[in-house]
Design a protein around this motif. Structure first.
Motif, PDB file in Angstrom:
ATOM      1  N   ASN A  41       0.809  -1.210   0.000  1.00 41.86           N
ATOM      2  CA  ASN A  41       0.000   0.000   0.000  1.00 41.86           C
ATOM      3  C   ASN A  41       0.843   1.262   0.000  1.00 41.86           C
ATOM      4  OD1 ASN A  41      -2.568  -1.417   0.177  1.00 41.86           O
ATOM      5  ND2 ASN A  41      -1.902  -1.994   2.225  1.00 41.86           N
ATOM      6  N   GLU A  42       0.189   2.384  -0.283  1.00 40.87           N
ATOM      7  CA  GLU A  42       0.888   3.665  -0.390  1.00 40.87           C
ATOM      8  C   GLU A  42       1.561   4.072   0.908  1.00 40.87           C
ATOM      9  OE1 GLU A  42      -2.054   6.373  -1.802  1.00 40.87           O
ATOM     10  OE2 GLU A  42      -1.844   5.753  -3.906  1.00 40.87           O
ATOM     11  N   ASP A  43       1.011   3.658   2.052  1.00 40.91           N
ATOM     12  CA  ASP A  43       1.602   4.017   3.340  1.00 40.91           C
ATOM     13  C   ASP A  43       2.708   3.066   3.782  1.00 40.91           C
ATOM     14  OD1 ASP A  43       0.201   1.768   4.030  1.00 40.91           O
ATOM     15  OD2 ASP A  43      -1.104   2.741   5.509  1.00 40.91           O
ATOM     16  N   GLY A  44       3.080   2.116   2.903  1.00 37.03           N
ATOM     17  CA  GLY A  44       4.143   1.169   3.213  1.00 37.03           C
ATOM     18  C   GLY A  44       3.667  -0.106   3.875  1.00 37.03           C
ATOM     19  N   SER A  45       2.389  -0.188   4.208  1.00 38.39           N
ATOM     20  CA  SER A  45       1.853  -1.393   4.836  1.00 38.39           C
ATOM     21  C   SER A  45       1.531  -2.447   3.784  1.00 38.39           C
ATOM     22  CB  SER A  45       0.592  -1.054   5.634  1.00 38.39           C
ATOM     23  OG  SER A  45      -0.450  -0.660   4.754  1.00 38.39           O
ATOM     24  N   ASN A  46       1.329  -3.659   4.263  1.00 39.88           N
ATOM     25  CA  ASN A  46       0.895  -4.752   3.394  1.00 39.88           C
ATOM     26  C   ASN A  46      -0.458  -5.261   3.858  1.00 39.88           C
ATOM     27  OD1 ASN A  46       4.125  -5.130   3.439  1.00 39.88           O
ATOM     28  ND2 ASN A  46       3.283  -5.742   1.473  1.00 39.88           N
ATOM     29  N   THR A  47      -1.275  -5.648   2.924  1.00 42.32           N
ATOM     30  CA  THR A  47      -2.557  -6.261   3.248  1.00 42.32           C
ATOM     31  C   THR A  47      -2.845  -7.399   2.290  1.00 42.32           C
ATOM     32  OG1 THR A  47      -3.687  -4.585   1.895  1.00 42.32           O
ATOM     33  CG2 THR A  47      -3.648  -4.219   4.280  1.00 42.32           C
ATOM     34  N   LEU A  61     -12.730  -8.925   1.537  1.00 47.42           N
ATOM     35  CA  LEU A  61     -12.266  -8.521   2.865  1.00 47.42           C
ATOM     36  C   LEU A  61     -10.792  -8.163   2.778  1.00 47.42           C
ATOM     37  CD1 LEU A  61     -12.822  -8.397   5.998  1.00 47.42           C
ATOM     38  CD2 LEU A  61     -12.005 -10.765   6.074  1.00 47.42           C
ATOM     39  N   GLU A  62     -10.448  -6.965   3.234  1.00 45.63           N
ATOM     40  CA  GLU A  62      -9.044  -6.556   3.271  1.00 45.63           C
ATOM     41  C   GLU A  62      -8.530  -6.713   4.689  1.00 45.63           C
ATOM     42  OE1 GLU A  62      -6.091  -3.083   1.555  1.00 45.63           O
ATOM     43  OE2 GLU A  62      -8.262  -2.817   1.452  1.00 45.63           O
ATOM     44  N   ILE A  63      -7.407  -7.413   4.829  1.00 46.57           N
ATOM     45  CA  ILE A  63      -6.880  -7.769   6.143  1.00 46.57           C
ATOM     46  C   ILE A  63      -5.516  -7.109   6.346  1.00 46.57           C
ATOM     47  CG2 ILE A  63      -6.217  -9.673   7.650  1.00 46.57           C
ATOM     48  CD1 ILE A  63      -7.996 -11.469   6.050  1.00 46.57           C
ATOM     49  N   ASP A  64      -5.367  -6.424   7.452  1.00 47.38           N
ATOM     50  CA  ASP A  64      -4.109  -5.737   7.745  1.00 47.38           C
ATOM     51  C   ASP A  64      -2.980  -6.725   8.000  1.00 47.38           C
ATOM     52  OD1 ASP A  64      -5.263  -3.238   7.562  1.00 47.38           O
ATOM     53  OD2 ASP A  64      -5.773  -3.161   9.687  1.00 47.38           O
ATOM     54  N   VAL A  65      -1.783  -6.299   7.668  1.00 44.30           N
ATOM     55  CA  VAL A  65      -0.575  -7.066   7.934  1.00 44.30           C
ATOM     56  C   VAL A  65       0.323  -6.188   8.791  1.00 44.30           C
ATOM     57  CG1 VAL A  65       1.346  -8.328   6.913  1.00 44.30           C
ATOM     58  CG2 VAL A  65      -0.834  -8.203   5.717  1.00 44.30           C
ATOM     59  N   PRO A  66       0.204  -6.248  10.110  1.00 42.69           N
ATOM     60  CA  PRO A  66       0.839  -5.252  10.955  1.00 42.69           C
ATOM     61  C   PRO A  66       2.282  -5.516  11.338  1.00 42.69           C
ATOM     62  CG  PRO A  66      -0.517  -6.694  12.277  1.00 42.69           C
ATOM     63  CD  PRO A  66      -0.676  -7.149  10.860  1.00 42.69           C
ATOM     64  N   SER A  67       2.750  -6.760  11.260  1.00 45.47           N
ATOM     65  CA  SER A  67       4.072  -7.042  11.813  1.00 45.47           C
ATOM     66  C   SER A  67       5.028  -7.559  10.758  1.00 45.47           C
ATOM     67  CB  SER A  67       3.952  -8.040  12.966  1.00 45.47           C
ATOM     68  OG  SER A  67       3.347  -9.223  12.509  1.00 45.47           O
ATOM     69  N   LYS A  68       6.199  -7.950  11.184  1.00 46.36           N
ATOM     70  CA  LYS A  68       7.294  -8.221  10.259  1.00 46.36           C
ATOM     71  C   LYS A  68       7.695  -9.694  10.289  1.00 46.36           C
ATOM     72  CE  LYS A  68       9.139  -3.539  10.623  1.00 46.36           C
ATOM     73  NZ  LYS A  68      10.300  -2.696  10.961  1.00 46.36           N
ATOM     74  N   GLU A  69       6.793 -10.532   9.834  1.00 45.27           N
ATOM     75  CA  GLU A  69       7.087 -11.958   9.828  1.00 45.27           C
ATOM     76  C   GLU A  69       7.057 -12.552   8.425  1.00 45.27           C
ATOM     77  OE1 GLU A  69       7.921 -13.755  12.512  1.00 45.27           O
ATOM     78  OE2 GLU A  69       7.737 -12.006  13.812  1.00 45.27           O
ATOM     79  N   SER A 389      -8.382  -2.274  -3.800  1.00 42.76           N
ATOM     80  CA  SER A 389      -8.258  -1.132  -2.894  1.00 42.76           C
ATOM     81  C   SER A 389      -7.523   0.042  -3.532  1.00 42.76           C
ATOM     82  CB  SER A 389      -7.507  -1.578  -1.630  1.00 42.76           C
ATOM     83  OG  SER A 389      -7.174  -0.478  -0.832  1.00 42.76           O
ATOM     84  N   ASN A 390      -8.097   1.243  -3.382  1.00 45.97           N
ATOM     85  CA  ASN A 390      -7.458   2.455  -3.902  1.00 45.97           C
ATOM     86  C   ASN A 390      -6.224   2.851  -3.114  1.00 45.97           C
ATOM     87  OD1 ASN A 390      -9.296   2.839  -5.969  1.00 45.97           O
ATOM     88  ND2 ASN A 390     -10.701   4.017  -4.687  1.00 45.97           N
ATOM     89  N   SER A 391      -6.046   2.259  -1.931  1.00 44.19           N
ATOM     90  CA  SER A 391      -4.877   2.593  -1.115  1.00 44.19           C
ATOM     91  C   SER A 391      -3.635   1.813  -1.537  1.00 44.19           C
ATOM     92  CB  SER A 391      -5.163   2.314   0.364  1.00 44.19           C
ATOM     93  OG  SER A 391      -5.394   0.929   0.579  1.00 44.19           O
ATOM     94  N   ALA A 392      -3.794   0.916  -2.490  1.00 44.14           N
ATOM     95  CA  ALA A 392      -2.673   0.078  -2.919  1.00 44.14           C
ATOM     96  C   ALA A 392      -1.711   0.839  -3.824  1.00 44.14           C
ATOM     97  CB  ALA A 392      -3.189  -1.153  -3.647  1.00 44.14           C
ATOM     98  N   SER A 393      -0.443   0.467  -3.762  1.00 45.42           N
ATOM     99  CA  SER A 393       0.542   0.901  -4.749  1.00 45.42           C
ATOM    100  C   SER A 393       0.831  -0.214  -5.744  1.00 45.42           C
ATOM    101  CB  SER A 393       1.847   1.313  -4.058  1.00 45.42           C
ATOM    102  OG  SER A 393       1.714   2.542  -3.393  1.00 45.42           O
ATOM    103  N   TYR A 394       0.908  -1.443  -5.240  1.00 42.30           N
ATOM    104  CA  TYR A 394       1.214  -2.587  -6.089  1.00 42.30           C
ATOM    105  C   TYR A 394       0.380  -3.787  -5.660  1.00 42.30           C
ATOM    106  CZ  TYR A 394       5.503  -0.009  -7.186  1.00 42.30           C
ATOM    107  OH  TYR A 394       6.406   0.952  -7.573  1.00 42.30           O
TER     108      TYR A 394
END
Length: 402
Positions: A41-47, A61-69, A389-394
């Motif tokens: 996503n544009e904010d650097g997060s992954n979903t 359903l879009e699911i957050d990916v909050p951590s680094k695993e 999602s419009n918040s995506a970059s890739y």
């Protein structure tokens, strides 16, 4: 080879942890996802964008990916995800639970290394994994995992030289398994400066006895360079209905960086352990560009994804430029036909999915559009069928969960 991975252009991705989080656990139970799109996503997060259908109909359903695993470099089969966490060398199994949360269910400790390639042995539950060591990227290992019981069956080094002359960086590019023989295409690279590298002019094809890992045959090929690539990121090989094995070389700036060599498709015929030297489909001579990614769609047809040299400056903006085209390749006639979908961005993506008579493309096009396009194999018709999602970059990956 890990040092050269174009995934570095994304920076250090925010990656999947042991648990996904979602806004409403109750609402997540109402969706029975069949497809998973992995987004940066544009904010650097992954979903993960889970969908019941690739069309706009059906729930998502879009699911957050909050951590680094968990990075985009994962293996997925029948709804189960496998990931080698290079930070601590654990190979981990994940799956979605009844609430569409992803949980880690087991792990195996590997030796220090980067995961280069994987192969399902004879399409069973046995998974072959190939790594190169982190410290020098000059030595390779093979792991054999029983994914049903999630146990390590075997682990040992591959008998390849650590360097060829001054090319001392080893890359495992393509792997095949036939008649208890392991066939591996590999190459060697070297640094030119701290920020630049190149790959040698020779591809190596080794046939090994699977039980002993004795090298039974070694073939050298100078027609191109850098066979395949890291297949947890993008596909580069496939077997056709007759049992012939096709693979693509990738000497372009994003992988081999040996621009004097052409991107090309090669063939290893059924029952043979050597590459057919009479066959070569020179892609670069036809489209005058390099390409990355090879997806077989049936009936001697495949899809490739090509860059456009006149649209990007150098590797620094290669992933940002809307430049990537998709071609239908006839492996028999060696003819290419451009598919009429918007220009895509992102250097390497696993964003092509073949289902029946249709091919689906996850495309990031100009105007911040992130869409699924369908290509009908029978008549060549294309249509946009849904957006993401419009918040995506890739859209990094598109996969079928069943």
């Amino acid at each position: 080879m890990k040092l050269f991975r174009p995934s570095l252009y994304f920076g250090l991705l925010s990656v999947l942890g042991l648990l996904f989080s979602c806004v409403s656990p109750d609402s997540s139970k109402e969706i029975l996802p069949e497809y998973a799109l992995y987004l940066l996503n544009e904010d650097g997060s992954n979903t993960f964008f889970l969908k019941e259908s690739l069309q706009d109909t059906g729930k998502s359903l879009e699911i957050d990916v909050p951590s680094k695993e968990f990075t985009r470099e994962y293996i997925q089969k029948k709804g189960i995800f496998y990931h080698f966490k290079e930070r601590n060398d654990y190979f981990i199994r994940y799956q979605l639970d009844a609430n569409n949360q992803m949980v880690a269910t087991d792990s195996i400790l590997f030796k220090d290394g980067y995961l280069e390639n994987y192969l399902w042995k004879n399409d069973t539950d046995t998974l072959l994994l190939f790594t190169v060591e982190k410290k020098t990227t000059a030595h390779a290992r093979m792991y054999v995992v029983d994914t049903k019981n999630f146990t390590l069956l075997r682990e040992e080094p591959l008998p390849f030289p650590s360097s060829i002359v001054d090319f001392n960086l080893l890359s495992i590019g393509v792997v095949d398994f036939v008649d208890d023989k392991l066939w591996i295409a590999y190459c060697y690279s070297k640094f030119l400066t701290a920020d630049d590298y190149t790959t040698s002019d020779t591809m190596y094809y080794a046939t090994l006895d699977f039980s002993s890992l004795e090298v039974l045959n070694l073939q050298k090929d100078t027609r191109s360079s850098y066979p395949g690539g890291i297949n947890t990121v993008q596909s580069y090989s496939a077997r056709n209905e007759q049992g012939d094995f096709y693979f693509m070389s990738c000497p372009g700036v994003a992988l081999g960086n040996n621009l004097t060599k052409p991107t090309a498709i090669f063939r290893k015929k059924k029952g043979m352990h050597e590459v057919d030297t009479s066959y070569m489909l020179d892609i670069s001579s036809i489209i005058h560009n390099h390409a990355y990614g090879f997806w077989y769609i049936g009936d001697q047809k495949a899809i490739i994804r090509s860059e456009q040299r006149n649209l990007y400056t150098d590797f620094s903006n290669h992933h940002l430029t809307f430049q990537f085209e998709y071609y239908l390749v006839d492996l028999s006639t060696k003819k290419l036909e451009k598919i009429n979908i918007p220009l895509d961005k992102g250097t390497r993506k696993e964003n092509v999915l073949v289902q029946g008579n249709d091919v689906y493309f996850a495309i990031d096009s100009e105007g911040n559009k992130h869409e699924i396009w369908r290509y009908a194999i029978d008549n060549g018709q294309v249509e946009r069928i849904s957006s993401v999602s419009n918040s995506a970059s890739y859209i990094l990956r598109l996969g079928f969960l069943k």
